[in-house]
Design a protein around this motif. Structure first.
Motif, short mmCIF file in Angstrom:
data_model
loop_
_atom_site.label_atom_id
_atom_site.label_comp_id
_atom_site.label_asym_id
_atom_site.label_seq_id
_atom_site.Cartn_x
_atom_site.Cartn_y
_atom_site.Cartn_z
N ALA A 43 8.00 3.57 -10.77
CA ALA A 43 7.36 4.13 -9.57
C ALA A 43 8.29 3.95 -8.38
O ALA A 43 9.49 3.76 -8.54
CB ALA A 43 5.99 3.50 -9.33
N CYS A 44 7.70 4.01 -7.18
CA CYS A 44 8.51 4.08 -5.95
C CYS A 44 9.53 2.96 -5.80
O CYS A 44 10.62 3.17 -5.26
CB CYS A 44 7.62 4.16 -4.71
N CYS A 45 9.22 1.75 -6.27
CA CYS A 45 10.17 0.64 -6.13
C CYS A 45 11.49 0.94 -6.84
O CYS A 45 12.53 0.39 -6.49
CB CYS A 45 9.57 -0.65 -6.71
N GLY A 81 7.93 -0.99 -10.22
CA GLY A 81 6.88 0.00 -10.02
C GLY A 81 5.53 -0.41 -10.57
O GLY A 81 5.34 -1.53 -11.06
N THR A 82 4.62 0.53 -10.50
CA THR A 82 3.23 0.30 -10.93
C THR A 82 3.15 0.39 -12.45
O THR A 82 3.65 1.34 -13.03
CB THR A 82 2.34 1.40 -10.32
N GLY A 108 8.62 -5.86 -6.52
CA GLY A 108 7.56 -5.22 -5.72
C GLY A 108 6.17 -5.72 -6.06
O GLY A 108 5.93 -6.30 -7.12
N ASN A 109 5.28 -5.47 -5.14
CA ASN A 109 3.91 -5.98 -5.27
C ASN A 109 3.19 -5.44 -6.50
O ASN A 109 2.38 -6.14 -7.11
CB ASN A 109 3.10 -5.65 -4.01
N CYS A 110 3.46 -4.19 -6.87
CA CYS A 110 2.80 -3.63 -8.06
C CYS A 110 3.17 -4.43 -9.30
O CYS A 110 2.32 -4.76 -10.12
CB CYS A 110 3.20 -2.17 -8.26
N PRO A 116 -1.12 -2.26 -4.18
CA PRO A 116 -2.23 -1.59 -3.48
C PRO A 116 -3.24 -0.94 -4.43
O PRO A 116 -4.23 -0.37 -3.97
CB PRO A 116 -1.51 -0.52 -2.65
N PHE A 117 -2.99 -1.02 -5.72
CA PHE A 117 -3.90 -0.35 -6.67
C PHE A 117 -4.97 -1.28 -7.22
O PHE A 117 -5.70 -0.90 -8.13
CB PHE A 117 -3.08 0.28 -7.80
N GLY A 141 7.06 -7.27 -1.77
CA GLY A 141 7.33 -6.17 -0.84
C GLY A 141 6.73 -4.89 -1.39
O GLY A 141 6.48 -4.78 -2.59
N CYS A 142 6.50 -3.93 -0.49
CA CYS A 142 5.92 -2.66 -0.93
C CYS A 142 6.56 -1.53 -0.14
O CYS A 142 5.98 -1.04 0.81
CB CYS A 142 4.41 -2.64 -0.77
N PRO A 143 7.78 -1.11 -0.50
CA PRO A 143 8.63 -1.71 -1.52
C PRO A 143 9.53 -2.78 -0.93
O PRO A 143 9.74 -2.80 0.29
CB PRO A 143 9.49 -0.52 -1.96
S1 SF4 Z 1 4.92 -2.00 -4.61
FE1 SF4 Z 1 4.59 -0.26 -3.22
S2 SF4 Z 1 6.54 0.83 -3.23
FE2 SF4 Z 1 6.53 -0.50 -5.06
S3 SF4 Z 1 5.73 0.74 -6.73
FE3 SF4 Z 1 3.99 -0.31 -5.81
S4 SF4 Z 1 3.17 1.15 -4.28
FE4 SF4 Z 1 5.25 1.81 -4.81
#
Ligand code: SF4
Length: 183
Positions: A43-45, A81-82, A108-110, A116-117, A141-143
Motif C-alpha cells: 500500500a501507500c507506505c 502497507g495495509t 508504517g502504522n498499518c 487508520p483501518f 508513521g502514516c506514512p
Molecule cells: S500507514 Fe498510512 S501511508 Fe502507510 S499504508 Fe497505512 S494508510 Fe497508507
C-alpha cells in the motif's frame, strides 16, 4: 560430591570456539552491510520505500539497495502497507520462502497495528504484521518518511552486529518542560 577435576584429555580442548565467535562477528558484519530486501509493497507506505531507494535518499549508502525479485534471494522483508486478511497467506508464503537468517521490518502504522483501518466492526484488515510474522524493527508513521526507513535499517544493523554506525540521536525537547514558565 563437590567440584571434580576434569580428566587430562579435556584440559587440551583447542580454542576453536573463540575463533568461531570471531568468524560469526565478521559474517554478521557482512550481513548487516549487505541487507537484501524483498521487492514487495502492499500500500501507500511502499511509495516511501521506493523513494528511500531512489537517488535523493540513496539507500545504497547502507548497502541495502539491492531489492531482490525473489524471496529466495532476500534476507529482509519490509512489510510496507495495509495487510488485508486475503493477502496474509501470500505474505506468509513469501516469508517462508526466504532463507535463514532473515529479518522483518514493519514499515508504517498499518504494518504495526492496522493503522487508520482499525475501527469497531472492521473485518478485512490484519491488525499488525506481528500477528503472523516475527517483526524485528517497527517504524511508526502514516506514512513514515524515507529517513525513518533508513533509521530502521540502521537499527536492524545494530540488532545483527551489536554496533551502530553512529550514536542514536535522542530528541532533546522530551527532557524540557513544554511551557518553560510553569513549574
Ligand atoms: S500507514 Fe498510512 S501511508 Fe502507510 S499504508 Fe497505512 S494508510 Fe497508507
Amino acid at each position: 560430591m563437590g567440584t571434580q577435576k576434569l580428566p587430562p584429555a579435556l584440559n587440551t580442548v583447542p580454542e576453536s570456539f573463540v575463533q568461531f565467535a570471531l568468524a560469526d562477528k565478521l559474517i554478521n558484519l557482512g550481513r548487516a552491510n549487505s541487507l537484501w530486501p524483498l521487492t514487495f509493497g502492499i500500500a501507500c507506505c511502499a511509495i516511501e520505500m521506493m523513494a528511500t531507494g531512489a537517488a535523493r535518499f540513496d539507500l545504497s549508502r547502507f548497502g541495502a539497495e539491492v531489492f531482490r525479485p525473489s524471496p529466495r534471494q532476500s534476507d529482509v522483508m519490509i512489510v510496507a502497507g495495509t495487510i488485508s486478511k486475503k493477502m496474509m497467506p501470500g505474505i506468509k508464503t513469501l516469508y517462508d520462502q526466504m532463507p535463514e537468517p532473515k529479518w522483518v521490518i514493519a514499515l508504517g502504522n498499518c504494518a504495526i497495528s492496522g493503522g487508520p483501518f482499525v475501527y469497531e466492526g472492521q473485518y478485512g484488515i490484519v491488525e499488525g504484521a506481528d500477528q503472523f510474522l516475527p517483526v524485528d524493527v517497527y517504524i511508526p508513521g502514516c506514512p513514515p518518511r524515507p529517513e525513518a526507513l533508513i533509521e530502521g535499517i540502521i537499527e536492524l544493523e545494530h540488532k545483527i552486529t551489536g554496533w551502530r554506525r553512529w550514536p542514536k540521536v535522542e530528541p532533546q525537547w522530551l527532557d524540557e518542560p513544554k511551557f518553560p514558565n510553569t513549574p
